[in-house]
Design a protein around this motif. Structure first.
Motif, PDB file in Angstrom:
ATOM      1  N   UNK A  30       0.813  -1.218   0.000  1.00 58.62           N
ATOM      2  CA  UNK A  30       0.000   0.000   0.000  1.00 58.62           C
ATOM      3  C   UNK A  30       0.847   1.268   0.000  1.00 58.62           C
ATOM      4  N   UNK A  31       1.955   1.265   0.739  1.00 64.73           N
ATOM      5  CA  UNK A  31       2.825   2.441   0.806  1.00 64.73           C
ATOM      6  C   UNK A  31       4.268   2.018   0.531  1.00 64.73           C
ATOM      7  N   UNK A  32       5.054   2.981   0.065  1.00 62.78           N
ATOM      8  CA  UNK A  32       6.448   2.693  -0.287  1.00 62.78           C
ATOM      9  C   UNK A  32       7.378   3.341   0.736  1.00 62.78           C
ATOM     10  N   UNK A  33       7.554   2.655   1.872  1.00 66.04           N
ATOM     11  CA  UNK A  33       8.467   3.149   2.911  1.00 66.04           C
ATOM     12  C   UNK A  33       9.235   1.961   3.477  1.00 66.04           C
ATOM     13  N   UNK A  34      10.026   1.272   2.653  1.00 65.98           N
ATOM     14  CA  UNK A  34      10.631   0.001   3.086  1.00 65.98           C
ATOM     15  C   UNK A  34      11.537   0.133   4.301  1.00 65.98           C
ATOM     16  N   UNK A  35      12.291   1.239   4.374  1.00 64.15           N
ATOM     17  CA  UNK A  35      13.222   1.392   5.497  1.00 64.15           C
ATOM     18  C   UNK A  35      12.465   1.506   6.823  1.00 64.15           C
ATOM     19  N   UNK A  36      11.457   2.373   6.827  1.00 66.24           N
ATOM     20  CA  UNK A  36      10.665   2.566   8.039  1.00 66.24           C
ATOM     21  C   UNK A  36       9.940   1.276   8.420  1.00 66.24           C
ATOM     22  N   UNK A  37       9.351   0.608   7.454  1.00 68.40           N
ATOM     23  CA  UNK A  37       8.596  -0.606   7.760  1.00 68.40           C
ATOM     24  C   UNK A  37       9.507  -1.701   8.297  1.00 68.40           C
ATOM     25  N   UNK A  38      10.736  -1.766   7.797  1.00 72.06           N
ATOM     26  CA  UNK A  38      11.696  -2.733   8.338  1.00 72.06           C
ATOM     27  C   UNK A  38      11.980  -2.437   9.813  1.00 72.06           C
ATOM     28  N   UNK A  39      12.136  -1.157  10.144  1.00 75.92           N
ATOM     29  CA  UNK A  39      12.388  -0.789  11.540  1.00 75.92           C
ATOM     30  C   UNK A  39      11.189  -1.125  12.426  1.00 75.92           C
ATOM     31  N   UNK A  40       9.996  -0.860  11.911  1.00 76.12           N
ATOM     32  CA  UNK A  40       8.790  -1.163  12.682  1.00 76.12           C
ATOM     33  C   UNK A  40       8.641  -2.656  12.897  1.00 76.12           C
ATOM     34  N   UNK A  41       8.922  -3.425  11.874  1.00 73.26           N
ATOM     35  CA  UNK A  41       8.872  -4.885  12.030  1.00 73.26           C
ATOM     36  C   UNK A  41       9.818  -5.361  13.115  1.00 73.26           C
ATOM     37  N   UNK A  42      11.010  -4.793  13.142  1.00 73.04           N
ATOM     38  CA  UNK A  42      11.994  -5.196  14.158  1.00 73.04           C
ATOM     39  C   UNK A  42      11.485  -4.853  15.557  1.00 73.04           C
ATOM     40  N   UNK A  43      10.810  -3.715  15.699  1.00 73.03           N
ATOM     41  CA  UNK A  43      10.266  -3.324  17.004  1.00 73.03           C
ATOM     42  C   UNK A  43       9.183  -4.298  17.441  1.00 73.03           C
ATOM     43  N   UNK A  44       8.282  -4.649  16.527  1.00 75.16           N
ATOM     44  CA  UNK A  44       7.189  -5.562  16.875  1.00 75.16           C
ATOM     45  C   UNK A  44       7.727  -6.952  17.188  1.00 75.16           C
ATOM     46  N   UNK A  45       8.678  -7.411  16.402  1.00 77.73           N
ATOM     47  CA  UNK A  45       9.284  -8.728  16.661  1.00 77.73           C
ATOM     48  C   UNK A  45       9.941  -8.756  18.039  1.00 77.73           C
ATOM     49  N   UNK A  46      10.472  -7.613  18.472  1.00 77.52           N
ATOM     50  CA  UNK A  46      11.101  -7.510  19.794  1.00 77.52           C
ATOM     51  C   UNK A  46      10.076  -7.260  20.892  1.00 77.52           C
ATOM     52  N   UNK A  47       8.769  -7.430  20.581  1.00 75.72           N
ATOM     53  CA  UNK A  47       7.696  -7.173  21.547  1.00 75.72           C
ATOM     54  C   UNK A  47       7.788  -5.770  22.135  1.00 75.72           C
ATOM     55  N   UNK A  48       8.168  -4.815  21.291  1.00 77.55           N
ATOM     56  CA  UNK A  48       8.224  -3.388  21.628  1.00 77.55           C
ATOM     57  C   UNK A  48       9.308  -3.072  22.663  1.00 77.55           C
ATOM     58  N   UNK A  49      10.154  -4.009  22.990  1.00 76.60           N
ATOM     59  CA  UNK A  49      11.190  -3.753  23.993  1.00 76.60           C
ATOM     60  C   UNK A  49      12.384  -3.076  23.333  1.00 76.60           C
ATOM     61  N   UNK A  50      12.117  -1.886  22.827  1.00 79.44           N
ATOM     62  CA  UNK A  50      13.124  -1.051  22.183  1.00 79.44           C
ATOM     63  C   UNK A  50      13.055   0.304  22.864  1.00 79.44           C
ATOM     64  N   UNK A  51      14.113   0.680  23.526  1.00 77.24           N
ATOM     65  CA  UNK A  51      14.097   1.926  24.284  1.00 77.24           C
ATOM     66  C   UNK A  51      14.562   3.069  23.391  1.00 77.24           C
ATOM     67  N   UNK A  52      13.789   4.160  23.376  1.00 79.14           N
ATOM     68  CA  UNK A  52      14.139   5.332  22.577  1.00 79.14           C
ATOM     69  C   UNK A  52      14.116   6.568  23.461  1.00 79.14           C
ATOM     70  N   UNK A  53      14.934   7.535  23.104  1.00 81.27           N
ATOM     71  CA  UNK A  53      14.885   8.830  23.787  1.00 81.27           C
ATOM     72  C   UNK A  53      13.633   9.574  23.332  1.00 81.27           C
ATOM     73  N   UNK A  54      13.294  10.640  24.049  1.00 75.28           N
ATOM     74  CA  UNK A  54      12.137  11.451  23.657  1.00 75.28           C
ATOM     75  C   UNK A  54      12.325  12.000  22.244  1.00 75.28           C
ATOM     76  N   UNK A  55      13.550  12.391  21.923  1.00 74.55           N
ATOM     77  CA  UNK A  55      13.826  12.943  20.594  1.00 74.55           C
ATOM     78  C   UNK A  55      13.630  11.877  19.517  1.00 74.55           C
ATOM     79  N   UNK A  56      14.087  10.654  19.787  1.00 74.09           N
ATOM     80  CA  UNK A  56      13.936   9.568  18.813  1.00 74.09           C
ATOM     81  C   UNK A  56      12.464   9.205  18.625  1.00 74.09           C
ATOM     82  N   UNK A  57      11.725   9.204  19.727  1.00 76.12           N
ATOM     83  CA  UNK A  57      10.283   8.924  19.638  1.00 76.12           C
ATOM     84  C   UNK A  57       9.575   9.998  18.816  1.00 76.12           C
TER      85      UNK A  57
END
Length: 400
Positions: free
Chosen positions: A208-235
């Protein structure tokens, strides 16, 4: 302490058992609002639905009370379930009512039974085709608009979370409470194929959308059960990227919705009235058990302050939605619903509804005394709601 989906299944099983023991003659089925594959153990609370054939307001009230009482038992037995137990079933209906809502309200397709007795709804849900009904398409087109801003202030706050989950909650909130529901809905609409879970949307999004880099990162977060810590700036930076994708989905959804066949205006208005009334009825039924739980849950085990405040807001919203379906709409009369009910309720009923609204106003201080007042009013109020629905709304389901 590691929580798993088995903990969520156990709660559904225990709720079904408690109802069977304490509400004579009722075989309730307990459904999770979402397929279990959507839940993330430790972060997700448990949105359950109690589905049973009840013949009167008293039995509906007993079902709701049993939900609150069973959650009190579970909290005492397993205090680490506090997050999962944030509210007992907030939606209580019959199998027939669920089937009436199904063609009009897409989310019913996601229900998954995890406790209690099997019933005809199981087979109906299993037999659903992947395509949307036309009414579900129109409902989804309207619903998508709520995702057009990252409403961080409306995410559930990180209360009752075990400490080990707290550092990851901002990432979980942004994805699971906002972006993934938007993606799930949009992908289902645009492909006319229901997407069963929020994580499943990530597998469909590349179509549906062409954002492969972002979607790869999101997949990695979900696979990690959201246990990815980010700073406020990164969020914040990720939220900006996600919003761009949501805007792209918005444009595609808007174009899709414009091409839908027009609904007959009278039929669409009738369907919306029926759906709103039955949704509100089922939601009102569930609020008594929630009040029971909030009133009696030990504050040493359960932080209910924010939830109590929102209980009052929820009751007001559901009640207003219900009564709006009863009051003929006239622009000149538009105003607080409580001021327009004299056209549909007698003086005694109007006094009761006024007392109910007074009990939940203002909602930001639902202390024990005010909850006691609310629960004292509730049986009579619930009976009035059931009576009004049966007399003025239920017969419309059989209309042309």
């Amino acid at each position: 302490m590691k929580l798993t989906l088995d903990d969520y299944r156990y709660i559904g099983t225990e709720l079904g058992r408690y109802i069977a023991e304490h509400v004579p003659g009722i075989d309730a089925a307990i459904y999770c609002k979402h397929h279990l594959g959507t839940l993330t153990p430790g972060f997700s609370d448990h949105d359950l639905r109690s589905v049973a054939d009840a013949s009167d307001a008293e039995t509906w009230l007993a079902l709701s009370r049993a939900g609150g009482e069973s959650y009190l038992e579970l909290l005492e037995e397993a205090p680490h379930y506090a997050r999962i137990l944030e509210h007992p079933p907030g939606f209580i209906c019959s199998p027939d009512e669920a089937q009436q809502l199904l063609p009009l309200m897409g989310e019913v397709r996601d229900w998954e039974r995890i406790g209690g007795a099997a019933n005809v709804l199981d087979d109906v849900l299993a037999a659903q085709p992947p395509q949307f009904t036309q009414a579900q398409q129109h409902e989804a087109c309207g619903k998508f608009k709520i995702y057009l801003v990252p409403r961080a202030e409306q995410f559930d706050p990180p209360i009752n979370l075990l400490p080990e989950y707290l550092p990851y909650y901002p990432v979980y909130g942004a994805l699971s409470h906002w972006f993934l529901p938007a993606a799930k809905l949009a992908c289902g609409l645009l492909r006319n194929a229901w997407v069963p879970t929020k994580p499943a949307a990530l597998k469909v999004l590349p179509e549906v959308v062409d954002s492969p880099e972002l979607l790869d990162r999101l997949n990695a977060i979900v696979v990690a059960d959201y246990r990815v810590q980010m700073s406020d700036e990164e969020c914040a930076a990720m939220a900006d990227e996600l919003l761009e994708v949501v805007y792209e989905l918005r444009d595609k959804v808007a174009a899709f919705c414009q091409q839908l066949p027009e609904q007959d205006a009278a039929q669409a208005a009738r369907q919306q009235r029926l759906r709103y009334a039955l949704q509100a009825l089922a939601g009102i039924r569930g609020r008594f058990g929630i009040a029971v739980f909030f009133r009696h849950a030990s504050p040493d085990l359960f932080d209910g302050e924010w939830l109590r405040m929102h209980l009052g807001e929820e009751i007001e919203a559901l009640s207003t939605q219900f009564f709006e379906t009863l009051v003929p709409y006239k622009h000149a009369d538009f105003g607080p619903i409580i001021q327009r009910l004299d056209s549909v309720l007698n003086a005694s009923a109007l006094r009761l509804v006024t007392a109910l609204y007074d009990a939940i106003t203002p909602p930001d201080d639902m202390n024990d005394a005010r909850l006691d007042v609310l629960m004292a009013i509730w049986p009579e109020y619930a009976a009035l709601i059931e009576e009004e629905y049966r007399a003025k709304i239920a017969p419309l389901w059989d209309g042309d």
